[in-house]
Design an enzyme around this catalytic site. Structure first.
Site, PDB file in Angstrom:
ATOM      1  N   HIS A 121       2.074   4.099  -0.387  1.00 22.38           N
ATOM      2  CA  HIS A 121       2.128   5.017  -1.143  1.00 22.38           C
ATOM      3  C   HIS A 121       2.694   4.262  -2.742  1.00 22.38           C
ATOM      4  O   HIS A 121       3.258   4.989  -3.898  1.00 22.38           O
ATOM      5  CB  HIS A 121       3.657   5.184  -1.339  1.00 22.38           C
ATOM      6  CG  HIS A 121       4.000   6.682  -1.298  1.00 22.38           C
ATOM      7  ND1 HIS A 121       3.627   7.826  -0.480  1.00 22.38           N
ATOM      8  CD2 HIS A 121       4.044   7.734  -2.740  1.00 22.38           C
ATOM      9  CE1 HIS A 121       3.981   9.094  -0.865  1.00 22.38           C
ATOM     10  NE2 HIS A 121       4.429   9.174  -2.657  1.00 22.38           N
ATOM     11  N   ARG A 132       4.884   3.313  -4.774  1.00 23.33           N
ATOM     12  CA  ARG A 132       6.228   3.728  -5.805  1.00 23.33           C
ATOM     13  C   ARG A 132       7.206   4.010  -4.562  1.00 23.33           C
ATOM     14  O   ARG A 132       8.173   4.717  -5.069  1.00 23.33           O
ATOM     15  CB  ARG A 132       5.689   5.285  -5.760  1.00 23.33           C
ATOM     16  CG  ARG A 132       4.908   5.117  -7.142  1.00 23.33           C
ATOM     17  CD  ARG A 132       3.551   6.162  -7.177  1.00 23.33           C
ATOM     18  NE  ARG A 132       4.888   7.200  -7.066  1.00 23.33           N
ATOM     19  CZ  ARG A 132       5.060   7.720  -9.075  1.00 23.33           C
ATOM     20  NH1 ARG A 132       4.849   6.633  -9.814  1.00 23.33           N
ATOM     21  NH2 ARG A 132       6.025   8.546  -9.432  1.00 23.33           N
ATOM     22  N   GLY A 164      -6.472   7.294  -5.415  1.00 22.51           N
ATOM     23  CA  GLY A 164      -5.362   7.954  -6.213  1.00 22.51           C
ATOM     24  C   GLY A 164      -4.683   8.009  -7.410  1.00 22.51           C
ATOM     25  O   GLY A 164      -6.045   9.246  -8.028  1.00 22.51           O
TER      26      GLY A 164
END
Length: 341
Positions: A236, A239, A290
């Protein structure tokens, strides 16, 4: 517009929480949540980037060359590059006021489609964080992949039905969001899912189902047991849990365990086309990116997203030429040197 213009435009946004660093490596923004940083010390985000740098490429230009084919066939469609935009949701609290989740997703989905790839969209604490991006997918011929948080089963199925109605190509769940601090602070009922939980959800749809947030062989095997079409090796973006390994460190053993029975995507620290080449050599089928996509969307809208995708794609093609690979199938571990993985 060129890539430098995109970066300069993003830097001029007054409340933009991303610092638009020369290298997106997590060192300046560590601990900034809400914001774009890694959790706690930021070491998981930073390690994603640093470990990719440790992998080197073996140059080889003595081979019978043909026109390089960087395309990939997946979900019954062919995409120009194995490079997809990762899902990002809750844009205003994390990035600033300039773009709503709908506006951001519209830029991502339209830009990726224009460049011949596909974008994942996000989910969040409000229903519109899922439904508005889904509308952006519908407006772009349903070429997009909505991502559902690990809500209670009823909420997951409701979102799944909405995705099916839009005739999307696939659907994803970022299972690691069960530990996302911003959701916990909002009191939203996210939680880890058992194999039986996931199997029930996956069996409820005919759409290819991708589980994002796999970091162990054990987790990959559980996803396979649940019937997932594919997984995303992901922490992630650093995070949700401090001090994790980098995604590229765990990729090889996951690839060995899966043995082609599921599609394997990877995200985390991939910043250029050579990074893409490295993880493909380690066995990934495709990559998700991302934060740099967010900068592209904020700094250039859909045009910026398309331009960024082409930039990374061209770097991948150049790397393939210089390492003796005419197509994705020819990319293998012979083209890389791994001192520490």
């Amino acid at each position: 517009m060129n890539y430098r213009d995109i970066l300069e435009n993003a830097k001029r946004i007054s409340d933009f929480k991303c610092k638009v660093c020369p290298e997106c490596n997590g060192k300046v923004c560590k601990g900034e949540i809400p914001g774009v940083g890694g959790k706690g010390s930021g070491s998981a985000f930073i390690r994603n980037v640093d470990q990719l740098k440790e992998i080197k490429l073996n140059m080889d230009t003595l081979y019978e060359a043909s026109k390089v084919d960087s395309s990939i066939e997946i979900f019954g469609k062919r995409f120009k590059y194995p490079i997809f935009a990762a899902p990002i949701g809750g844009l205003i609290p994390c990035y600033g006021e300039k773009l709503t989740d709908y506006e951001y997703s519209k830029a991502i989905v339209a830009g990726c489609k224009q460049a011949g790839t596909i974008g994942f969209t996000g989910d969040g604490v409000k229903d519109e964080y899922f439904m508005d991006p889904l509308r952006a997918i519908e407006e772009n011929d349903s070429v997009g992949i909505p991502t559902i948080k690990p809500w209670k089963k009823e909420e997951v199925l409701k979102r799944l039905r909405s995705a099916e109605e839009k005739n999307v190509v696939a659907v994803a769940m970022d299972i690691d969001a069960a530990g996302l601090a911003i959701l916990a602070q909002a009191g939203k009922p996210v939680s880890p899912k058992s194999v039986d939980d996931l199997k029930e959800i996956i069996d409820a749809t005919k759409l290819p189902f991708i589980i994002k947030g796999i970091m162990t062989v054990k987790g990959a095997r559980k996803a396979m047991e649940a019937g997932a079409h594919g997984i995303v090796v992901s922490n992630h973006g650093g995070r949700v849990l401090d001090h994790t390994l980098a995604t590229v460190e765990v990729l090889p053993q996951i690839v060995a365990a899966v043995k082609g029975r599921m599609k394997i995507f990877i995200d985390g620290g991939i910043r250029n086309g050579l990074d893409v080449l490295k993880v493909l050599a380690l066995g990934a089928d495709a990559v998700l990116i991302g934060r740099p996509y967010a900068v592209a969307a904020y700094g250039g809208g859909s045009e910026g997203v398309a331009l960024y995708t082409e930039k990374i794609g061209k770097e991948l093609v150049e790397g393939m030429i210089m390492t003796g690979c005419n197509n994705l199938k020819e990319i293998n571990q012979d083209i890389i040197f791994r001192p520490s993985i």
